[in-house]
Scaffold this motif. Structure first.
Motif, PDB file in Angstrom:
ATOM      1  N   VAL A  34     -22.197  -3.157  21.028  1.00 51.98           N
ATOM      2  CA  VAL A  34     -20.816  -2.748  21.300  1.00 51.98           C
ATOM      3  C   VAL A  34     -20.858  -1.506  22.200  1.00 51.98           C
ATOM      4  O   VAL A  34     -21.299  -0.434  21.778  1.00 51.98           O
ATOM      5  N   MET A  82     -13.152  -7.767  22.792  1.00 52.37           N
ATOM      6  CA  MET A  82     -12.757  -7.953  21.392  1.00 52.37           C
ATOM      7  C   MET A  82     -11.263  -7.742  21.157  1.00 52.37           C
ATOM      8  O   MET A  82     -10.733  -8.143  20.128  1.00 52.37           O
ATOM      9  N   HIS A 161     -13.182  -8.672  11.303  1.00 43.56           N
ATOM     10  CA  HIS A 161     -13.618  -7.268  11.328  1.00 43.56           C
ATOM     11  C   HIS A 161     -13.332  -6.643   9.971  1.00 43.56           C
ATOM     12  O   HIS A 161     -12.260  -6.841   9.403  1.00 43.56           O
ATOM     13  N   SER A 200     -21.376  -2.069  12.208  1.00 45.18           N
ATOM     14  CA  SER A 200     -22.584  -1.323  11.802  1.00 45.18           C
ATOM     15  C   SER A 200     -22.735  -1.215  10.294  1.00 45.18           C
ATOM     16  O   SER A 200     -23.808  -1.470   9.744  1.00 45.18           O
ATOM     17  N   GLY A 218     -22.287  -1.234  16.739  1.00 45.58           N
ATOM     18  CA  GLY A 218     -21.700  -0.103  17.462  1.00 45.58           C
ATOM     19  C   GLY A 218     -22.387   1.196  17.075  1.00 45.58           C
ATOM     20  O   GLY A 218     -23.534   1.457  17.451  1.00 45.58           O
TER      21      GLY A 218
HETATM   22  C1  PLP Z   1     -15.647  -1.022  17.625  1.00 46.41           C
HETATM   23  C2  PLP Z   1     -15.832  -2.323  16.962  1.00 46.41           C
HETATM   24  C3  PLP Z   1     -17.063  -2.672  16.386  1.00 46.41           C
HETATM   25  C4  PLP Z   1     -18.209  -1.701  16.249  1.00 46.41           C
HETATM   26  O1  PLP Z   1     -18.047  -0.960  15.047  1.00 46.41           O
HETATM   27  P1  PLP Z   1     -19.130   0.117  14.586  1.00 46.41           P
HETATM   28  O2  PLP Z   1     -18.587   0.656  13.310  1.00 46.41           O
HETATM   29  O3  PLP Z   1     -19.174   1.152  15.651  1.00 46.41           O
HETATM   30  O4  PLP Z   1     -20.413  -0.592  14.439  1.00 46.41           O
HETATM   31  C5  PLP Z   1     -17.215  -3.956  15.888  1.00 46.41           C
HETATM   32  N1  PLP Z   1     -16.191  -4.839  15.940  1.00 46.41           N
HETATM   33  C6  PLP Z   1     -14.984  -4.524  16.457  1.00 46.41           C
HETATM   34  C7  PLP Z   1     -13.911  -5.552  16.462  1.00 46.41           C
HETATM   35  C8  PLP Z   1     -14.762  -3.264  16.973  1.00 46.41           C
HETATM   36  O5  PLP Z   1     -13.557  -2.937  17.468  1.00 46.41           O
END
Ligand code: PLP
Length: 380
Positions: A34, A82, A161, A200, A218
């Motif tokens: 990400v 995304m 998510h 993450s 991310g």
């Molecule tokens: C930003 C984001 C991530 C990454 O999340 P982290 O906590 O930084 O790993 C994953 N999926 C979506 C949909 C995001 O917006």
């Protein structure tokens, strides 16, 4: 090329270390790196290349502009947007082979008449975050039928998510996984090339889910913990550090005030150093009073932080031109975040693109990025 004494250093070896370990630990076949928000302030192209090198095989961002920026330099790797794109921009995404999120039925209605180069869609399912995504089983089935009715739309991915994968208990996570199972019970998940749930926190904590073959990595790729609510399964390495230099030193008499508003008044004779970094660089006024490190010793920032400069109270061991560390391995992103009652994500994303980024690998400088002197925008 840069002409100021303030810079971010990004250690690409550490990004590699983090990606390699998380990939091994989580057991996923595919991993999205990400790199939205200019890779959380680290630099999108540089981080993307390091992550792909270390085992990530796809990239994801929030907006189509970000995906198109990556696509100019990185050709053969899937890039997923995304967030929702405008239906009118679907052809642009398709032309550049950008994967797009299908997040609700209205949006799908709007793109149903699309014809042109086939575009890869990832269905976004809302299982409890209540941000974007389809919220019931009938809509999920309907969305699949709509996509299948148009040969220019490809049903490539399905994702959700997590809202609380970083929380103390796993209840929220478990209930979102169950909700996903319920919402997709009527469709065949094997028809999707990529099924990805984890951010993450979920990657580090729960590993692979039986229905998923990919994760989205991310914050932990950058070596920053997603939360303090759980123990990390291995050490993450912070890739980001922030540096400046002393550009002037003066001695102040007792009673002298420093900076706007005269919020700091010297109680005795003191030495003050000036650094060329301020809130326009994302070194926000909230950092007033924080310690910085010069030659291994700690000194406090005194007086208000200005737009372009701030002052630090020093002693006679500090000299003109000395390096100042504002964020390093001991003054961590996490510590700054905790002091400001925020999260590490916000600290690194805030450091603005006025600050040049310097890339290190094998202990050597291997590249630089200065948005003020970008070869690809010069002359435009
Ligand atoms: C930003 C984001 C991530 C990454 O999340 P982290 O906590 O930084 O790993 C994953 N999926 C979506 C949909 C995001 O917006």
């Amino acid at each position: 090329m840069f002409y100021r004494d303030t810079w971010v250093e990004v250690d690409l070896d550490r990004i590699r270390h983090n990606v390699t370990n998380i990939k091994r630990h989580s057991g996923f076949e595919h991993l999205f790196a990400v790199v939205k928000a200019n890779a959380y302030g680290h630099g999108d192209l540089q981080v993307a290349r390091a992550a792909l090198d270390a085992g990530a095989d796809m990239l994801s961002v929030a907006f189509l502009d970000e995906a198109l920026h990556l696509r100019r330099a990185i050709k053969d790797v899937p890039i997923l947007v995304m967030g929702p794109i405008r239906p009118a921009d679907l052809a642009v995404a398709a032309e550049q082979d950008i994967h797009v999120t299908a997040h609700d039925l209205q949006w799908l209605e709007a793109v149903l008449g699309y014809s042109g180069k086939a575009v890869n869609l990832h269905l976004k399912i809302d299982t409890g975050m209540h941000r974007i995504g389809l919220t019931d089983a009938a809509s999920v089935a309907r969305a699949c039928a709509m996509i299948d009715s148009n040969p220019c739309l490809l049903r490539t991915g399905l994702f959700t998510h997590f809202a609380t994968a970083d929380a103390a208990t796993r209840d929220g996570y478990d209930s979102q996984v169950r909700r996903l199972e319920a919402l997709t019970a009527g469709i065949d998940l094997a028809e999707f090339r990529y099924v990805h749930l984890s951010n993450s926190a979920a990657l580090l904590r729960f590993g692979r889910q039986s229905m998923a073959n990919a994760g989205r990595l991310g914050i932990s790729m950058y070596g920053l913990p997603p939360s303090h609510e759980f123990e990390l399964p291995f050490e993450l390495q912070q890739a980001f550090s922030l540096h400046s230099r002393i550009t002037q030193i003066k001695t102040l008499d007792p009673g002298s005030a420093v900076s706007y508003g005269a919020t700091f008044v010297a109680g005795e004779r003191i030495r003050v150093g000036v650094m060329p970094i301020g809130y326009a660089d994302g070194w926000l006024r909230y950092h007033q009073g924080r310690q910085v490190e010069i030659n291994g010793a700690l000194y406090p920032i005194v007086g208000r932080i200005c737009m372009d400069q701030c002052m630090v109270q020093i002693d006679d061991r500090v000299h003109l031109g000395d390096q100042v560390d504002l964020i390093n391995d001991s003054l961590t992103v996490e510590a700054a975040a905790r002091d400001l009652d925020t999260i590490g994500y916000e600290i690194v994303c805030s450091i603005s693109d006025r600050v040049p980024r310097v890339y290190k690998q094998g202990g050597r400088v291997v590249g630089e990025r200065n948005e003020r002197f970008r070869p690809d925008v010069e002359g435009e």
